[in-house]
Design an enzyme around this catalytic site. Structure first.
Site, short mmCIF file in Angstrom:
data_model
loop_
_atom_site.label_atom_id
_atom_site.label_comp_id
_atom_site.label_asym_id
_atom_site.label_seq_id
_atom_site.Cartn_x
_atom_site.Cartn_y
_atom_site.Cartn_z
CG HIS A 1 47.05 32.67 78.01
ND1 HIS A 1 47.59 31.54 77.43
CD2 HIS A 1 45.74 32.67 77.68
CE1 HIS A 1 46.65 30.90 76.77
NE2 HIS A 1 45.51 31.56 76.90
CD GLU B 1 51.07 32.04 78.42
OE1 GLU B 1 50.71 31.86 79.59
OE2 GLU B 1 50.38 31.71 77.43
CB CYS C 1 44.42 28.62 78.55
SG CYS C 1 42.95 29.45 77.93
N1 GLN Z 1 40.22 26.17 73.64
C1 GLN Z 1 39.99 26.68 74.96
C2 GLN Z 1 38.96 27.79 74.99
O1 GLN Z 1 38.69 28.39 73.98
C3 GLN Z 1 41.28 27.15 75.59
C4 GLN Z 1 41.85 28.34 74.93
C5 GLN Z 1 43.31 28.52 75.20
O2 GLN Z 1 43.98 27.62 75.66
N2 GLN Z 1 43.84 29.68 74.86
O3 GLN Z 1 38.42 28.09 76.02
#
Ligand code: GLN
Length: 552
Positions: free
Chosen positions: A527, A529, A396
């Site tokens: 994600h 995970e 992410c």
């Molecule tokens: N801050 C980034 C976004 O909002 C990544 C979000 C995250 O890592 N969950 O896109």
């Protein structure tokens, strides 16, 4: 012959097990709930698990992770507590949004129903209408299951969970034969006395009783196992059968806990308490194999996780990244490796002198995150591992920053940034998603990110396809920003491959460097995970761990 209709097949009633906590928080109610659910599932019952959190927050998405730990996103997009992750991992199933509630979400439903004339002019009251909404949700969640495990957050005796205990009382009164209450107590062994004390647990049970709820089983959390003498004492003073006083000493690994409970005959006792059909013998073969593998003393694989939330006062908070850490472990165990995970704070890498420390690791992972803090440190880390060919896995934010690092240092897109930290920058290689702009402007921030499962199409020959062994996958998301499509060509020409995209080709979901340039450099917008499980480790994590081990 009489035709056997659906109605003539008698469905046995759904059983409900409530897990409540006494004495203090943090004694492992979530793991106890997960373990009980898993043991009954291993007996062949259809089991689901549900969590009630006493906060006013409507979901866990608006809470600072340093306060509350990781935000676990369900398949259908609800942002929940990390215990939901434990349930999914122990049960190896996906759970739906109905299985998580907070005080805030319950009140919100009741108020919305009232506004829609759902109460038909009746006076809507805290009791019974709030507990009735809680019960409605529990029953809905349990519709297709034999057993519903319900973890009631908080500790008995505090104000916050009184209305949930009232729901337990009402259900117990309505169908006593289908409800069991398990209390997780704590029995301290004060150093000055050197003896295990039962009194705090006795007092907690009495407090539970004063809410009209009676425990059927008591789990005795303690640094050591409880002896027979104290089991009898608890049994006598707390009104539970001695067989239902369960020893639960501290353990090194949470995955041992169901096996320890089984030695105490916990599932047999619950089956008897609830008069559940005695199905088959318990099948823990795969779980035992997993636990055995987790204790291997084979070759180590050293992974650094670089995050911003690790430091909190004098403590290191690994709970914030719990699913990531567990995912690394599952994949390492699968490969018969011993994972050695180090938690490194991204701020320390703002000073480039500290980067050489990374040479000691086989692989580096930058997990999800938000905001400015620690960004420069993360960008330095990514540049270092890219140049030094240390396997890298960015999740992410870890992917978005990998793209930014590449844009700045390889594609030479000067004055580039991500809109999240520098909206005025000339080149926003990571920008806000179109449908998010309005939400941010109107501060509509609760539960409005791009959340939950979405499909990704991956290109042939990529590291990702090799790992997943398919070209269409579904993964869970939680973000507001995305790689700006305007810069894709420029980044690709400079050598970054976008190997995973949304089916319409608009959103960049996976980036990679070719394997002849770098042994493993992968960033994912989702994600992974959140879908890693002890009995089915995540293929991308496994590919990362394998590449890390092989590159050292
Ligand atoms: N801050 C980034 C976004 O909002 C990544 C979000 C995250 O890592 N969950 O896109």
């Amino acid at each position: 012959m009489k035709k056997r209709t659906k109605a003539s097949v008698k469905k046995s009633p759904t059983k409900y097990i409530f897990v409540v906590g006494g004495v203090m928080s943090g004694v492992g109610k979530g793991i106890t709930s997960s373990s009980i659910a898993m043991l009954l599932q291993a007996r062949g019952h259809r089991v689901t698990a549900l969590k009630i959190d006493p906060y006013i927050n409507v979901d866990a998405g608006t809470m600072n992770p340093t306060e509350h730990g990781e935000v676990f996103v369900l398949k259908d997009g609800l942002e929940t507590d990390q215990d939901m992750g434990n349930y999914e991992r122990f049960l190896n199933i996906d759970l739906p949004a109905i299985n998580y509630m907070t005080t805030g979400s319950v009140y919100k439903s009741v108020i919305e129903k009232e506004r829609n004339l759902g109460y038909k002019g009746k006076n809507v009251e805290v009791v019974p209408d709030i507990p009735l909404e809680v019960i409605r949700r529990i029953k809905k969640a349990g519709k297709d299951f034999d057993v519903v495990l319900v973890e009631v957050g908080g500790t008995v005796g505090e104000y916050q969970n009184v209305l949930f205990l009232e729901a337990v009382r009402m259900m117990e009164t309505e169908e006593p034969e289908n409800v069991a209450v398990v209390m997780v107590g704590y029995l301290p062994v004060p150093g000055s006395i050197g003896e295990m004390k039962t009194k705090p647990t006795q007092t907690a049970v009495r407090m539970l009783n004063s809410a009209g709820v009676f425990a059927d089983m008591i789990i005795c959390r303690s640094p050591i196992g409880i002896d027979d003498k104290r089991k009898e004492k608890i049994s006598k003073f707390c009104n539970v059968k001695v067989e239902n006083v369960i020893s639960a000493p501290d353990v090194n690994s949470i995955y041992d806990i169901p096996l320890n409970y089984e030695e105490e005959k916990l599932s047999t006792q619950l089956i008897e308490l609830l008069n559940l059909p005695r199905k088959k013998t318990i099948d823990l073969k795969e779980w035992r194999l997993f636990v055995k593998r987790s204790k291997n003393e084979n070759d180590k694989v050293k992974i650094a996780v670089v995050g911003k939330y690790f430091n909190s006062g004098d403590f290191v908070l690994s709970d914030v990244y719990i699913s990531v850490l567990e995912a690394i472990k599952f994949s390492a165990y699968k490969l018969n490796l011993k994972p050695e995970i180090s938690y490194l704070s991204s701020q320390e890498f703002e000073n480039k002198k500290n980067l050489k420390k990374l040479k000691n690791f086989d692989g580096v992972l930058v997990p999800g995150g938000f905001g400015k803090t620690g960004i420069d440190g993360k960008l330095n880390v990514i540049e270092y591992v890219r140049k030094n060919k240390i396997p890298y896995f960015g999740i992410c934010y870890g992917m978005q920053l990998a793209v930014l690092e590449f844009a700045r240092n390889v594609a030479k897109i000067k004055k580039s940034s991500t809109e999240e930290i520098d909206p005025q920058a000339e080149h926003l290689v990571v920008g806000v998603m179109e449908d998010q702009r309005e939400k941010i402007a109107s501060k509509d921030m609760g539960g409005t990110m791009r959340l939950g499962s979405y499909p990704t199409v991956i290109s042939a020959g990529s590291i990702a396809t090799k790992a997943y062994r398919t070209n269409e996958i579904s993964e869970r998301h939680r973000h507001r920003y995305e790689v700006n499509p305007y810069y894709i060509n420029q980044l690709e020409t400079a050598g970054l491959n976008f190997t995973g995209k949304s089916p319409d080709g608009r959103l960049m979901e996976i980036v990679e460097l070719p394997t002849d340039i770098h042994p493993f450099f992968v960033g994912v917008q989702f994600h992974p995970e959140l879908q890693a499980r002890p009995l089915s480790p995540h293929p991308l994590f496994t590919a990362f761990i394998k590449a890390s081990y092989e590159s050292n």
